[in-house]
Design a protein around this motif. Structure first.
Motif, PDB file in Angstrom:
ATOM      1  N   HIS A 146      55.593  52.726  47.192  1.00  0.00           N
ATOM      2  CA  HIS A 146      54.434  53.458  47.715  1.00  0.00           C
ATOM      3  C   HIS A 146      54.462  53.509  49.240  1.00  0.00           C
ATOM      4  O   HIS A 146      54.151  54.536  49.849  1.00  0.00           O
ATOM      5  CB  HIS A 146      53.137  52.792  47.235  1.00  0.00           C
ATOM      6  N   HIS A 151      59.565  50.522  39.207  1.00  0.00           N
ATOM      7  CA  HIS A 151      59.580  49.779  37.950  1.00  0.00           C
ATOM      8  C   HIS A 151      60.140  50.735  36.907  1.00  0.00           C
ATOM      9  O   HIS A 151      59.634  51.842  36.728  1.00  0.00           O
ATOM     10  CB  HIS A 151      58.169  49.338  37.543  1.00  0.00           C
ATOM     11  N   THR A 170      56.926  50.905  42.839  1.00  0.00           N
ATOM     12  CA  THR A 170      56.477  49.566  43.209  1.00  0.00           C
ATOM     13  C   THR A 170      55.612  49.675  44.466  1.00  0.00           C
ATOM     14  O   THR A 170      55.458  50.752  45.056  1.00  0.00           O
ATOM     15  CB  THR A 170      57.682  48.664  43.515  1.00  0.00           C
ATOM     16  N   GLU A 171      55.062  48.534  44.898  1.00  0.00           N
ATOM     17  CA  GLU A 171      54.278  48.548  46.136  1.00  0.00           C
ATOM     18  C   GLU A 171      55.145  48.997  47.312  1.00  0.00           C
ATOM     19  O   GLU A 171      54.723  49.799  48.151  1.00  0.00           O
ATOM     20  CB  GLU A 171      53.695  47.154  46.400  1.00  0.00           C
ATOM     21  N   GLU A 229      67.913  51.128  47.241  1.00  0.00           N
ATOM     22  CA  GLU A 229      67.212  49.849  47.057  1.00  0.00           C
ATOM     23  C   GLU A 229      68.048  48.694  47.608  1.00  0.00           C
ATOM     24  O   GLU A 229      67.512  47.773  48.221  1.00  0.00           O
ATOM     25  CB  GLU A 229      66.916  49.635  45.572  1.00  0.00           C
ATOM     26  N   SER A 273      62.891  46.570  45.598  1.00  0.00           N
ATOM     27  CA  SER A 273      62.835  47.471  44.452  1.00  0.00           C
ATOM     28  C   SER A 273      61.808  48.555  44.739  1.00  0.00           C
ATOM     29  O   SER A 273      60.693  48.263  45.191  1.00  0.00           O
ATOM     30  CB  SER A 273      62.444  46.702  43.187  1.00  0.00           C
ATOM     31  N   GLU A 295      57.824  53.986  37.493  1.00  0.00           N
ATOM     32  CA  GLU A 295      56.623  53.849  38.312  1.00  0.00           C
ATOM     33  C   GLU A 295      56.987  53.241  39.662  1.00  0.00           C
ATOM     34  O   GLU A 295      57.859  52.377  39.755  1.00  0.00           O
ATOM     35  CB  GLU A 295      55.621  52.936  37.588  1.00  0.00           C
TER      36      GLU A 295
END
Length: 294
Positions: free
Chosen positions: A62, A49, A58-59, A40, A46, A56
């Motif tokens: 993905h 989350h 993050t955008e 990161e 990032s 999970e």
């Protein structure tokens, strides 16, 4: 960014759980957490989350999943291709064939390589004379050559494939065309259609030597470079010819193939450079032996 980091990132992205991802990767959970944080920092975004109970994407995470999967898959394809090259199951191999081996050996080799070695690209050239094949091996134009006649060269090695009887090629209307076999001496008065002289074809010397052993020297000789043309000229009535028995696979209207009595034969050889070649050349050479041996 390293591929190792991407593999660890993908494991966490798919598991969404540090413990399960670490177990899957066989690494300690703190080490996985540090590696992801390092990735990161390098990317400046990032990727996850995080909470005490949930992980999970993050955008940005993905988006990275698609790139990471493509890069890892490309690495795996590259490694697989390198393994195929190392074992001879991929690569490019060029093979030259003397004219008299063009019509039975070449098609068998092409079919067998396509079935056994689908990732090997073949460059095949038929109807080539032995001196051209030897020169092609030396220059690198050919990796392998199927030829006839002795090759007296330290940089070229040969392997016997088979010995073939000579047969007479006669016009269909010839007085001897209906025979089960014919002595070569019975053709002493005939004009001969023959492969080129002056060391341009090994078949010229082999045929003339057979005629001399039968007690004659052909009085008329018509020289042609290609075996198919030789057979067509016999069909047209320009003379008779001697060819290895495998040429009978070349079906031309107006000719008859008649075996010779007396056991005249010629050898078929596989030639290659004496130095070590890529593994794919070894694989194709084994196919040639299977297809032409006997």
């Amino acid at each position: 960014m390293e591929l190792r980091q991407l593999r660890h990132f993908l494991a966490l992205a798919e598991e969404c759980h540090f413990g399960r991802a670490a177990a899957r990767l066989h690494v300690a959970q703190p080490a996985l957490s540090q590696l992801v944080k390092q990735l990161e920092r390098e990317l400046g975004v990032s990727l996850f989350h995080r909470s005490t109970r949930h992980v999970e994407l993050t955008e940005a995470g993905h988006h990275l999943v698609g790139h990471a999967r493509a890069l890892v898959a490309e690495e795996e394809r590259a490694l697989a291709h390198m393994r195929e090259l190392a074992t001879g199951h991929a690569g490019k191999v060029s093979v030259g064939f003397i004219g008299t081996a063009t019509y039975d050996v070449l098609p068998r080799v092409a079919r067998t390589v396509r079935a056994r070695l689908p990732r090997v690209t073949l460059d095949l050239r038929g109807e080539t004379l032995t001196p051209q094949l030897v020169e092609g091996l030396r220059s690198g134009a050919f990796d392998l050559a199927v030829l006839r006649g002795a090759v007296d060269a330290e940089d070229i090695s040969t392997l016997p494939l088979r010995s073939e009887p000579l047969v007479a090629v006669l016009p269909a209307h010839h007085r001897l065309a209906g025979r089960h076999s014919v002595p070569l001496a019975d053709l002493a008065e005939e004009p001969f259609v023959i492969h080129p002289s002056q060391h341009r074809s090994s078949m010229y010397d082999l045929v003339l030597a057979a005629c001399r052993r039968a007690g004659f020297e052909p009085a008329q000789v018509l020289e042609v470079g290609e075996t198919a043309t030789l057979v067509v000229l016999v069909a047209a009535g320009h003379g008779v010819a001697l060819v290895p028995a495998s040429v009978q696979s070349l079906h031309v209207e107006g000719v008859t193939y008649v075996p010779l009595t007396g056991g005249e034969s010629v050898d078929l050889l596989l030639a290659r450079r004496a130095r070590r070649d890529p593994a794919a050349v070894d694989q194709v050479a084994a196919v040639v032996v299977d297809c032409a041996g006997g």
